[in-house]
Design a protein around this motif. Structure first.
Motif, PDB file in Angstrom:
ATOM      1  N   VAL A  58      71.818 -42.474  40.550  1.00 28.01           N
ATOM      2  CA  VAL A  58      72.368 -41.254  39.943  1.00 28.01           C
ATOM      3  C   VAL A  58      73.233 -41.606  38.730  1.00 28.01           C
ATOM      4  O   VAL A  58      73.156 -40.959  37.681  1.00 28.01           O
ATOM      5  N   GLY A  59      74.040 -42.649  38.864  1.00 22.76           N
ATOM      6  CA  GLY A  59      74.851 -43.094  37.737  1.00 22.76           C
ATOM      7  C   GLY A  59      73.999 -43.521  36.551  1.00 22.76           C
ATOM      8  O   GLY A  59      74.329 -43.229  35.399  1.00 22.76           O
ATOM      9  N   ALA A  60      72.883 -44.195  36.836  1.00 23.96           N
ATOM     10  CA  ALA A  60      71.978 -44.615  35.759  1.00 23.96           C
ATOM     11  C   ALA A  60      71.387 -43.409  35.045  1.00 23.96           C
ATOM     12  O   ALA A  60      71.288 -43.379  33.818  1.00 23.96           O
ATOM     13  N   VAL A  61      70.995 -42.388  35.821  1.00 27.84           N
ATOM     14  CA  VAL A  61      70.443 -41.174  35.224  1.00 27.84           C
ATOM     15  C   VAL A  61      71.488 -40.481  34.354  1.00 27.84           C
ATOM     16  O   VAL A  61      71.183 -39.987  33.250  1.00 27.84           O
ATOM     17  N   VAL A  62      72.734 -40.467  34.813  1.00 25.65           N
ATOM     18  CA  VAL A  62      73.810 -39.830  34.035  1.00 25.65           C
ATOM     19  C   VAL A  62      74.030 -40.562  32.710  1.00 25.65           C
ATOM     20  O   VAL A  62      74.216 -39.942  31.663  1.00 25.65           O
ATOM     21  N   VAL A  63      73.994 -41.890  32.753  1.00 26.32           N
ATOM     22  CA  VAL A  63      74.155 -42.670  31.520  1.00 26.32           C
ATOM     23  C   VAL A  63      73.042 -42.352  30.534  1.00 26.32           C
ATOM     24  O   VAL A  63      73.291 -42.137  29.337  1.00 26.32           O
ATOM     25  N   LEU A  64      71.806 -42.309  31.013  1.00 25.61           N
ATOM     26  CA  LEU A  64      70.678 -41.999  30.137  1.00 25.61           C
ATOM     27  C   LEU A  64      70.773 -40.575  29.604  1.00 25.61           C
ATOM     28  O   LEU A  64      70.463 -40.319  28.426  1.00 25.61           O
ATOM     29  N   TRP A  65      71.177 -39.645  30.457  1.00 17.04           N
ATOM     30  CA  TRP A  65      71.348 -38.258  30.001  1.00 17.04           C
ATOM     31  C   TRP A  65      72.427 -38.179  28.925  1.00 17.04           C
ATOM     32  O   TRP A  65      72.263 -37.467  27.908  1.00 17.04           O
ATOM     33  N   ALA A  66      73.543 -38.893  29.120  1.00 19.32           N
ATOM     34  CA  ALA A  66      74.619 -38.877  28.120  1.00 19.32           C
ATOM     35  C   ALA A  66      74.148 -39.473  26.795  1.00 19.32           C
ATOM     36  O   ALA A  66      74.465 -38.956  25.716  1.00 19.32           O
ATOM     37  N   ALA A  67      73.373 -40.556  26.868  1.00 18.70           N
ATOM     38  CA  ALA A  67      72.851 -41.164  25.639  1.00 18.70           C
ATOM     39  C   ALA A  67      71.903 -40.206  24.927  1.00 18.70           C
ATOM     40  O   ALA A  67      71.950 -40.070  23.700  1.00 18.70           O
TER      41      ALA A  67
END
Length: 333
Positions: free
Chosen positions: A32-41
Motif C-alpha cells: 500500500v505504501g508503494a502504491v501511495v508513493v507511485l500515486w504521489a509521483a
C-alpha cells in the motif's frame, strides 16, 4: 495438566501462526505504501504539466515545427481538442491516471512518440550502469570493512577517513577527474562511454565510489560492534581464524543496516546517472531526461520521474526480501 488446561493450550496460537498474519499484514502495508508513493509521483508530474507556465498547445506546435512564435486560436484549437488541454482539470487528471494504469505515459512533445516507448529504448543502458555501480559499491564496502574494520593501527583510521571523503565527493567532480586521468591522459578507457564493458567502468565507478563511502560508514560501525558479540568471541575461542571469523560470523550481521538503505541507493543512482551519462556522453535515461528538460518536453520528463519512482519502490521491496535471506531471524515490521 488438567483437561481444561490442555484444551486451552490447544486454542493458543503457536508462534508460527502468530507470525504469519503479522508478516502478511506487514507486506500489505508495504505494498500500500508503494502504491501511495507511485500515486504521489504521478500526481506531482501531472501538476507539473498542467500548471506549468505557457500554453501547452503552443509549445507542442513550436517544438513540432522548430519555430518559436505565437499561435492563433485557429492553430491551437485542434491540438487542444486532440489532447484535451481545455478540459476541466479533474477530468484531465483522471484521464492521466487511467493512462498510467494502462501503461500510457503520454506522447513526447519533441519526439512525437509514446513516452513509454522512448523510455524502454533508453532504460537498458541506465539499468546496466546503476546495477553495476551498486554491485561495485558493495564489493568495495565488503572488502574495505573486512580488511580494516576494528583493527588497531593506522589502517582502520585511514579506511574510515577514505569512506568519509568518498561519501562527500560530488558525482560531477569525480566523473571529470576519472575522465581526465584514466581516459584522456592514460588512455586506459574510452572518452565516451559507449556500449562496451570498458566504457562502463568509469561511469560505474563515478556512481559507486560515493555510494561505497556512505554504505561503508554504516557497515563499519556495525561491524566493529559485532566483533565484540559473544558468538564472535566464542568462535575465536574455538580456534577459528580472524579472517574466517569476520566472514562467517561478523559480516552477515553488519550488513543489515546498510542493506536497509540499498533501496534508496538504487533510486539515488538513477538520479546520479543523469549527471554521469552527460559527462561520459553515454546513452541512457539520464541523457534523455536532460534533453527533455531543455526542450520543455513535459510528458517525457514526467514519465521518467514516474519510472524512477517505480524503480525506488521496487528496489525497496526487493531489499525487504533480501533481509530474510541474509538473516532469517529478521521478520518484516
Amino acid at each position: 495438566m488438567t483437561t481444561t488446561d490442555a484444551a486451552a493450550a490447544t486454542l493458543l496460537p503457536t508462534p508460527r501462526r502468530r507470525r504469519r498474519p503479522h508478516a502478511a499484514k506487514s507486506w500489505i502495508n508495504k505494498i500500500v505504501g508503494a502504491v501511495v508513493v507511485l500515486w504521489a509521483a504521478a500526481t506531482a508530474t501531472f501538476l507539473l504539466q498542467a500548471l506549468a507556465p505557457g500554453d501547452r498547445a503552443t509549445l507542442l506546435l513550436n517544438l513540432a515545427s522548430g519555430q518559436s512564435r505565437q499561435r492563433t486560436p485557429e492553430e491551437v484549437a485542434p491540438v487542444n481538442e486532440k489532447f484535451g488541454f481545455t478540459d476541466p482539470l479533474a477530468r484531465q487528471y483522471l484521464h492521466y491516471l487511467g493512462g498510467i494504469l494502462r501503461g500510457d505515459l503520454g506522447t513526447s512533445y519533441q519526439l512525437q512518440r509514446p513516452v513509454a516507448a522512448v523510455i524502454l529504448d533508453q532504460i537498458a543502458p541506465t539499468l546496466a550502469l546503476t546495477v553495476t555501480a551498486l554491485v561495485a559499491a558493495w564489493l568495495i564496502v565488503i572488502a574495505a570493512t573486512v580488511l580494516s574494520a576494528g583493527r588497531p593501527g593506522p589502517l582502520g583510521g585511514l579506511s574510515s577517513l577514505a569512506e568519509t571523503v568518498a561519501a562527500g565527493v560530488p558525482h560531477y567532480w569525480l566523473g571529470i577527474i576519472l575522465l581526465v586521468v584514466f581516459a584522456i591522459n592514460l588512455g586506459w578507457f574510452p572518452v565516451e562511454g559507449g556500449d562496451s564493458l570498458k566504457g562502463l567502468v568509469l561511469p560505474a565507478l563515478t556512481l559507486a565510489i560515493p555510494l561505497a563511502g556512505f554504505l561503508g560508514q554504516v557497515t563499519r560501525a556495525e561491524f566493529t560492534r559485532a566483533l565484540e558479540q559473544p558468538h564472535v568471541l566464542s568462535a575465536r575461542a574455538r580456534g577459528l581464524g580472524d579472517t574466517a571469523t569476520r566472514f562467517r560470523h561478523v559480516l552477515r550481521h553488519s550488513l543489515i543496516p546498510a542493506l536497509s538503505i540499498s533501496g534508496w541507493a538504487m533510486g539515488a543512482l538513477f538520479g546520479g546517472a543523469v549527471i554521469t551519462e552527460t559527462i561520459f556522453a553515454r546513452a541512457g535515461i539520464g541523457q534523455t531526461l536532460v534533453t527533455a528538460a531543455q526542450s520543455r518536453d513535459a510528458p517525457l520528463v514526467s514519465g521518467i520521474v514516474i519510472v524512477i519512482a517505480a524503480v525506488y519502490v521496487i528496489a525497496n521491496l526487493v531489499v525487504d526480501v533480501v533481509y530474510t535471506v541474509v538473516d532469517p531471524r529478521i521478520s518484516t515490521s
